[in-house]
Write a protein that holds these residues in place. Structure first.
Motif, PDB file in Angstrom:
ATOM      1  N   MET A 128       0.834  -1.198   0.000  1.00 48.51           N
ATOM      2  CA  MET A 128       0.000   0.000   0.000  1.00 48.51           C
ATOM      3  C   MET A 128       0.874   1.255   0.000  1.00 48.51           C
ATOM      4  N   CYS A 129       1.951   1.234   0.776  1.00 43.79           N
ATOM      5  CA  CYS A 129       2.917   2.350   0.838  1.00 43.79           C
ATOM      6  C   CYS A 129       4.309   1.743   0.699  1.00 43.79           C
ATOM      7  N   PRO A 130       4.779   1.534  -0.535  1.00 43.78           N
ATOM      8  CA  PRO A 130       5.999   0.755  -0.731  1.00 43.78           C
ATOM      9  C   PRO A 130       7.296   1.466  -0.375  1.00 43.78           C
ATOM     10  N   ARG A 131       7.272   2.809  -0.234  1.00 45.37           N
ATOM     11  CA  ARG A 131       8.488   3.545   0.118  1.00 45.37           C
ATOM     12  C   ARG A 131       8.499   3.856   1.604  1.00 45.37           C
ATOM     13  N   PHE A 132       9.693   3.872   2.201  1.00 42.74           N
ATOM     14  CA  PHE A 132       9.810   4.309   3.593  1.00 42.74           C
ATOM     15  C   PHE A 132       9.352   5.764   3.697  1.00 42.74           C
ATOM     16  N   HIS A 133       8.605   6.066   4.750  1.00 43.76           N
ATOM     17  CA  HIS A 133       8.022   7.398   4.924  1.00 43.76           C
ATOM     18  C   HIS A 133       7.664   7.606   6.389  1.00 43.76           C
ATOM     19  N   VAL A 134       7.269   8.818   6.722  1.00 44.41           N
ATOM     20  CA  VAL A 134       6.705   9.119   8.038  1.00 44.41           C
ATOM     21  C   VAL A 134       5.283   9.620   7.834  1.00 44.41           C
ATOM     22  N   ASP A 135       4.428   9.410   8.827  1.00 42.38           N
ATOM     23  CA  ASP A 135       3.032   9.836   8.737  1.00 42.38           C
ATOM     24  C   ASP A 135       2.835  11.164   9.452  1.00 42.38           C
ATOM     25  N   LYS A 136       2.066  12.049   8.824  1.00 44.66           N
ATOM     26  CA  LYS A 136       1.727  13.342   9.424  1.00 44.66           C
ATOM     27  C   LYS A 136       0.477  13.181  10.283  1.00 44.66           C
ATOM     28  N   ILE A 137       0.594  12.396  11.332  1.00 45.26           N
ATOM     29  CA  ILE A 137      -0.502  12.086  12.247  1.00 45.26           C
ATOM     30  C   ILE A 137       0.083  11.999  13.655  1.00 45.26           C
ATOM     31  N   PRO A 138      -0.782  11.962  14.695  1.00 44.67           N
ATOM     32  CA  PRO A 138      -0.239  11.748  16.041  1.00 44.67           C
ATOM     33  C   PRO A 138       0.242  10.309  16.249  1.00 44.67           C
ATOM     34  N   CYS A 139      -0.629   9.340  15.970  1.00 41.89           N
ATOM     35  CA  CYS A 139      -0.265   7.948  16.228  1.00 41.89           C
ATOM     36  C   CYS A 139      -1.229   7.033  15.477  1.00 41.89           C
ATOM     37  N   ARG A 140      -0.751   5.871  15.074  1.00 41.20           N
ATOM     38  CA  ARG A 140      -1.578   4.887  14.362  1.00 41.20           C
ATOM     39  C   ARG A 140      -1.319   3.504  14.931  1.00 41.20           C
ATOM     40  N   LEU A 141      -2.382   2.729  15.073  1.00 40.87           N
ATOM     41  CA  LEU A 141      -2.253   1.312  15.425  1.00 40.87           C
ATOM     42  C   LEU A 141      -2.283   0.501  14.145  1.00 40.87           C
ATOM     43  N   VAL A 142      -1.369  -0.459  14.027  1.00 38.54           N
ATOM     44  CA  VAL A 142      -1.362  -1.369  12.885  1.00 38.54           C
ATOM     45  C   VAL A 142      -1.215  -2.798  13.379  1.00 38.54           C
ATOM     46  N   THR A 143      -1.910  -3.703  12.708  1.00 34.38           N
ATOM     47  CA  THR A 143      -1.705  -5.127  12.956  1.00 34.38           C
ATOM     48  C   THR A 143      -2.044  -5.885  11.681  1.00 34.38           C
ATOM     49  N   THR A 144      -1.283  -6.936  11.409  1.00 37.22           N
ATOM     50  CA  THR A 144      -1.484  -7.760  10.226  1.00 37.22           C
ATOM     51  C   THR A 144      -2.023  -9.112  10.680  1.00 37.22           C
ATOM     52  N   TYR A 145      -3.242  -9.440  10.237  1.00 33.27           N
ATOM     53  CA  TYR A 145      -3.862 -10.707  10.616  1.00 33.27           C
ATOM     54  C   TYR A 145      -3.382 -11.867   9.761  1.00 33.27           C
ATOM     55  N   GLN A 146      -3.004 -11.575   8.534  1.00 33.50           N
ATOM     56  CA  GLN A 146      -2.417 -12.608   7.688  1.00 33.50           C
ATOM     57  C   GLN A 146      -1.413 -11.965   6.742  1.00 33.50           C
ATOM     58  N   GLY A 147      -0.289 -12.664   6.550  1.00 27.94           N
ATOM     59  CA  GLY A 147       0.700 -12.210   5.582  1.00 27.94           C
ATOM     60  C   GLY A 147       1.865 -11.479   6.217  1.00 27.94           C
ATOM     61  N   VAL A 148       2.741 -10.969   5.341  1.00 30.72           N
ATOM     62  CA  VAL A 148       3.921 -10.248   5.803  1.00 30.72           C
ATOM     63  C   VAL A 148       3.495  -8.914   6.419  1.00 30.72           C
ATOM     64  N   ALA A 149       4.230  -8.464   7.416  1.00 28.31           N
ATOM     65  CA  ALA A 149       3.820  -7.288   8.189  1.00 28.31           C
ATOM     66  C   ALA A 149       4.745  -6.097   7.935  1.00 28.31           C
ATOM     67  N   VAL A 209       9.798   5.930  10.840  1.00 28.99           N
ATOM     68  CA  VAL A 209       9.983   5.691   9.411  1.00 28.99           C
ATOM     69  C   VAL A 209       9.615   4.229   9.134  1.00 28.99           C
ATOM     70  N   HIS A 210       8.655   4.016   8.215  1.00 31.98           N
ATOM     71  CA  HIS A 210       8.137   2.677   7.976  1.00 31.98           C
ATOM     72  C   HIS A 210       7.631   2.559   6.542  1.00 31.98           C
ATOM     73  N   ARG A 211       7.328   1.332   6.128  1.00 27.10           N
ATOM     74  CA  ARG A 211       6.759   1.089   4.803  1.00 27.10           C
ATOM     75  C   ARG A 211       6.009  -0.235   4.798  1.00 27.10           C
ATOM     76  N   SER A 212       5.167  -0.405   3.774  1.00 24.46           N
ATOM     77  CA  SER A 212       4.519  -1.691   3.550  1.00 24.46           C
ATOM     78  C   SER A 212       5.550  -2.668   2.988  1.00 24.46           C
ATOM     79  N   PRO A 213       5.450  -3.933   3.362  1.00 24.74           N
ATOM     80  CA  PRO A 213       6.425  -4.909   2.854  1.00 24.74           C
ATOM     81  C   PRO A 213       6.068  -5.386   1.460  1.00 24.74           C
TER      82      PRO A 213
END
Length: 229
Positions: A128-149, A209-213
């Motif tokens: 979904m976001c293949p490049r490393f980036h930072v988010d212009k937000i306070p905070c986000r929760l993420v979890t992957t139920y299936q697949g690479v994280a 700094v993060h990205r989609s795998p």
């Protein structure tokens, strides 16, 4: 020494920002996101086999769809059930997933004193976001139920001048954003992570700094994110 030189000598260079990751196999780690020196908190969670099996079945039978909802702790489960429309042959599986998501909504809203949260449930067959980036937000929760994280970098390993247009058209691996592939960290399926963004108080210049795998051919990810509204 003239006045300008004297003033310059008195000015100390700004100390580099320090940020760390907090990781534990317990949900009690989540409040550590409030520590100023922390920009990612990871609850290293192993999914119950019943939930894993439920998600696998739902994806294999195309019984899920991507969703975007505004939910509260009181209505998250009901909204999810209504949106996913379980049938007689998958009712238990849908219920198991909705119960887990509703629990995370409750935890997220309680932690940040929110009445509602923005929920996205995404089925992905490409980043979904293949490049490393930072988010212009306070905070986000993420979890992957299936697949690479999600992949992420320690703050100390990042040359932030190479983010965005600073990469000069080069890939993350070639731009000088980080020194070695070994610098790339990756969440595990089931992990619940809080990613601190640039709009958290006093966190400018230190958002995670993060990205989609990368996603292999014929594979899918089931990703949940929760955001402030």
């Amino acid at each position: 020494m003239n006045a300008l030189a004297a003033l310059t000598a008195q000015i100390k260079p700004a100390e580099p920002l320090y940020r760390r990751a907090a990781k534990e196999c317990d949900a009690n780690v989540l409040p550590q996101i409030y520590n100023q020196d922390t920009n990612i908190v990871i609850w290293q969670r192993s999914l119950e086999q019943t939930l894993t099996s439920a998600v696998n079945t739902l994806l294999a039978t195309s019984a899920l769809k991507s969703l975007e909802l505004a939910v509260s702790p009181d209505d998250a489960f009901d909204q999810l059930i209504k949106a996913l429309k379980p049938e007689d042959n998958n009712r238990d599986e849908v219920k198991a997933l909705c119960e887990d998501i509703a629990l995370l909504v409750e935890m997220f809203c309680c932690l940040f004193d929110l009445k509602r949260a923005g929920l996205r449930l995404k089925i992905l067959d490409k980043p979904m976001c293949p490049r490393f980036h930072v988010d212009k937000i306070p905070c986000r929760l993420v979890t992957t139920y299936q697949g690479v994280a999600t992949q992420w970098l320690n703050h100390s390993d990042v040359n932030r001048s190479k983010l965005g247009t600073g990469n000069l058209g080069k890939s993350d691996e070639e731009s000088g954003l980080f020194k070695s592939l070994s610098n790339i960290n990756q969440l595990t399926e089931g992990d619940v992570a809080l990613l601190k963004g640039e709009y958290w108080d006093d966190n400018e210049g230190a958002g995670l700094v993060h990205r989609s795998p990368p996603v292999a051919a014929n594979e899918q990810r089931l990703l949940l994110t929760l955001d402030f509204i």
